[in-house]
Design a protein around this motif. Structure first.
Motif, PDB file in Angstrom:
ATOM      1  N   PRO A  81       0.740  -1.245  -0.061  1.00 26.47           N
ATOM      2  CA  PRO A  81       0.103  -0.035  -0.022  1.00 26.47           C
ATOM      3  C   PRO A  81       1.002   1.351   0.079  1.00 26.47           C
ATOM      4  O   PRO A  81       0.426   2.180  -0.661  1.00 26.47           O
ATOM      5  N   ALA A  82       1.899   1.316   0.696  1.00 29.62           N
ATOM      6  CA  ALA A  82       2.956   2.420   0.833  1.00 29.62           C
ATOM      7  C   ALA A  82       3.565   2.593  -0.750  1.00 29.62           C
ATOM      8  O   ALA A  82       3.545   3.824  -1.280  1.00 29.62           O
ATOM      9  N   ALA A  83       3.768   1.573  -0.997  1.00 26.78           N
ATOM     10  CA  ALA A  83       4.528   1.572  -2.777  1.00 26.78           C
ATOM     11  C   ALA A  83       3.437   2.184  -3.658  1.00 26.78           C
ATOM     12  O   ALA A  83       3.744   3.052  -4.415  1.00 26.78           O
ATOM     13  N   ASP A  84       2.089   1.580  -3.563  1.00 19.97           N
ATOM     14  CA  ASP A  84       1.033   2.235  -4.080  1.00 19.97           C
ATOM     15  C   ASP A  84       0.890   3.732  -4.385  1.00 19.97           C
ATOM     16  O   ASP A  84       0.939   4.239  -5.264  1.00 19.97           O
ATOM     17  N   GLN A  85       0.961   4.466  -3.125  1.00 18.56           N
ATOM     18  CA  GLN A  85       1.147   5.813  -2.872  1.00 18.56           C
ATOM     19  C   GLN A  85       2.352   6.503  -3.430  1.00 18.56           C
ATOM     20  O   GLN A  85       2.285   7.545  -4.205  1.00 18.56           O
ATOM     21  N   LEU A  86       3.338   5.762  -3.182  1.00 20.68           N
ATOM     22  CA  LEU A  86       4.609   6.583  -3.402  1.00 20.68           C
ATOM     23  C   LEU A  86       5.074   6.510  -4.832  1.00 20.68           C
ATOM     24  O   LEU A  86       5.445   7.533  -5.324  1.00 20.68           O
ATOM     25  N   LEU A  87       4.518   5.552  -5.552  1.00 19.88           N
ATOM     26  CA  LEU A  87       4.885   5.522  -6.837  1.00 19.88           C
ATOM     27  C   LEU A  87       3.819   5.883  -7.938  1.00 19.88           C
ATOM     28  O   LEU A  87       3.958   5.726  -9.318  1.00 19.88           O
ATOM     29  N   ARG A 104       3.701  13.895   4.074  1.00 20.10           N
ATOM     30  CA  ARG A 104       2.281  14.069   4.258  1.00 20.10           C
ATOM     31  C   ARG A 104       1.872  12.740   4.955  1.00 20.10           C
ATOM     32  O   ARG A 104       1.259  12.989   6.110  1.00 20.10           O
ATOM     33  N   HIS A 105       2.347  11.621   4.624  1.00 19.72           N
ATOM     34  CA  HIS A 105       1.985  10.383   5.161  1.00 19.72           C
ATOM     35  C   HIS A 105       2.394  10.463   6.740  1.00 19.72           C
ATOM     36  O   HIS A 105       1.703   9.990   7.541  1.00 19.72           O
ATOM     37  N   ARG A 106       3.828  10.974   7.058  1.00 18.81           N
ATOM     38  CA  ARG A 106       4.272  10.890   8.214  1.00 18.81           C
ATOM     39  C   ARG A 106       3.445  11.911   9.155  1.00 18.81           C
ATOM     40  O   ARG A 106       3.147  11.425  10.447  1.00 18.81           O
ATOM     41  N   ALA A 180       8.920  22.945   8.531  1.00 18.79           N
ATOM     42  CA  ALA A 180       8.768  23.233   7.042  1.00 18.79           C
ATOM     43  C   ALA A 180       7.896  22.520   6.542  1.00 18.79           C
ATOM     44  O   ALA A 180       7.230  21.454   6.917  1.00 18.79           O
ATOM     45  N   THR A 181       6.961  23.110   5.368  1.00 20.36           N
ATOM     46  CA  THR A 181       6.027  22.738   4.566  1.00 20.36           C
ATOM     47  C   THR A 181       6.526  21.637   3.948  1.00 20.36           C
ATOM     48  O   THR A 181       7.817  21.440   3.446  1.00 20.36           O
ATOM     49  N   PRO A 182       5.407  20.518   3.844  1.00 16.05           N
ATOM     50  CA  PRO A 182       6.009  19.429   2.580  1.00 16.05           C
ATOM     51  C   PRO A 182       6.506  19.997   1.312  1.00 16.05           C
ATOM     52  O   PRO A 182       7.540  19.372   0.770  1.00 16.05           O
ATOM     53  N   GLU A 183       5.911  21.009   0.891  1.00 13.63           N
ATOM     54  CA  GLU A 183       6.489  21.695  -0.412  1.00 13.63           C
ATOM     55  C   GLU A 183       7.756  22.288  -0.285  1.00 13.63           C
ATOM     56  O   GLU A 183       8.604  22.129  -1.495  1.00 13.63           O
ATOM     57  N   ARG A 184       8.308  22.720   0.796  1.00 13.41           N
ATOM     58  CA  ARG A 184       9.644  23.354   1.044  1.00 13.41           C
ATOM     59  C   ARG A 184      10.529  22.136   1.098  1.00 13.41           C
ATOM     60  O   ARG A 184      11.515  21.996   0.512  1.00 13.41           O
ATOM     61  N   LEU A 185      10.159  21.141   1.705  1.00 21.99           N
ATOM     62  CA  LEU A 185      10.865  20.163   1.781  1.00 21.99           C
ATOM     63  C   LEU A 185      11.285  19.305   0.432  1.00 21.99           C
ATOM     64  O   LEU A 185      12.387  18.993   0.149  1.00 21.99           O
ATOM     65  N   ALA A 186      10.196  19.199  -0.355  1.00 23.55           N
ATOM     66  CA  ALA A 186      10.381  18.480  -1.635  1.00 23.55           C
ATOM     67  C   ALA A 186      11.090  19.390  -2.635  1.00 23.55           C
ATOM     68  O   ALA A 186      11.921  19.140  -3.559  1.00 23.55           O
ATOM     69  N   GLU A 187      10.950  20.828  -2.447  1.00 24.22           N
ATOM     70  CA  GLU A 187      11.733  21.949  -3.181  1.00 24.22           C
ATOM     71  C   GLU A 187      13.183  21.456  -3.119  1.00 24.22           C
ATOM     72  O   GLU A 187      14.065  21.627  -3.937  1.00 24.22           O
ATOM     73  N   LEU A 188      13.690  21.319  -1.778  1.00 22.29           N
ATOM     74  CA  LEU A 188      15.024  21.175  -1.366  1.00 22.29           C
ATOM     75  C   LEU A 188      15.453  19.818  -1.669  1.00 22.29           C
ATOM     76  O   LEU A 188      16.621  19.438  -2.124  1.00 22.29           O
ATOM     77  N   TYR A 189      14.746  18.644  -1.336  1.00 26.81           N
ATOM     78  CA  TYR A 189      15.083  17.281  -1.494  1.00 26.81           C
ATOM     79  C   TYR A 189      14.902  16.516  -2.748  1.00 26.81           C
ATOM     80  O   TYR A 189      15.532  15.489  -3.042  1.00 26.81           O
ATOM     81  N   ALA A 190      13.768  16.936  -3.359  1.00 28.80           N
ATOM     82  CA  ALA A 190      13.519  16.089  -4.733  1.00 28.80           C
ATOM     83  C   ALA A 190      14.324  16.356  -5.764  1.00 28.80           C
ATOM     84  O   ALA A 190      14.325  15.252  -6.659  1.00 28.80           O
ATOM     85  N   PRO A 191      15.054  17.323  -6.031  1.00 28.70           N
ATOM     86  CA  PRO A 191      15.887  17.244  -7.412  1.00 28.70           C
ATOM     87  C   PRO A 191      16.921  16.304  -7.182  1.00 28.70           C
ATOM     88  O   PRO A 191      17.110  15.637  -8.464  1.00 28.70           O
TER      89      PRO A 191
END
Length: 199
Positions: A81-87, A104-106, A180-191
């Motif tokens: 189920p976690a993989a379903d959401q993540l992917l 967001r899940h956390r 930090a907001t999820p969006e800010r964490l994604a901005e820094l970590y996702a690239p």
């Protein structure tokens, strides 16, 4: 827990609803408590009563939802189920989606969807089962989606970075990451994740 330890139920097939389903009857609270219990105590020391007390429900409700302690463990050990959401995102935005979904899940579920594979203190059978499930349901599934060369290596590195993010947020529960907001964490970590996705 016996030597078979649920190896025949790769999807956690216990006849219960999917691990992410919210039936409004305490099932989510039970799963959160069970994940904590199985992650931080050996299987033999975990009791249904202890999980029930942590979840704020009766032990009989756990039996109603999951049947046995082994069936509950098999559900906790199911990363599908976690993989379903993540992917669940196109490859060109998958890095950002992975970070947003994990964070967001956390926050919404009060628990990390993946980190129990690292912190499990169970016996060798339990740890092996968790690692095998994680590899099959998360890493190998992600590798099959990736384009280009070194797909398995890149999938393992992506999984490692997601686990690292979860561990960091757990370590610094009241730190900057918690504010930090999820969006800010994604901005820094996702690239960095996205570079591994695209190869």
């Amino acid at each position: 827990m016996n030597g078979q330890a649920g190896h025949g139920t790769a999807g956690g097939g216990t006849g219960t609803p999917a691990a992410g389903a919210d039936t409004g009857t305490g099932r989510d609270a039970i799963l959160r408590a069970a994940r904590r219990a199985f992650a931080f105590r050996p299987y033999a020391e975990v009791t249904m009563r202890g999980i029930a007390a942590d979840a704020g429900v009766s032990a009989s409700l756990i039996v109603k939802h999951f049947g046995t302690k082994e069936a509950l463990f098999n559900t906790v050990a199911d990363f599908g189920p976690a993989a379903d959401q993540l992917l669940a995102a196109p490859l060109d935005t998958l890095g950002r989606h992975l970070v947003l979904t994990l964070v967001r899940h956390r926050r919404e579920q009060q628990g990390d969807p993946l980190l129990r594979v690292v912190f499990s203190l169970g016996n060798d059978d339990e740890r092996t089962l968790l690692r095998e499930r994680f590899r099959e349901q998360v890493t190998e599934r992600l590798a099959a989606l990736l384009p280009g060369h070194d797909r398995t290596l890149r999938a393992e590195l992506i999984a490692g970075q997601l686990l690292g993010l979860g561990a960091t947020l757990s370590l610094h529960r009241s730190g900057a990451g918690a504010r930090a907001t999820p969006e800010r964490l994604a901005e820094l970590y996702a690239p960095a994740l996205q570079r591994l996705v695209t190869g």
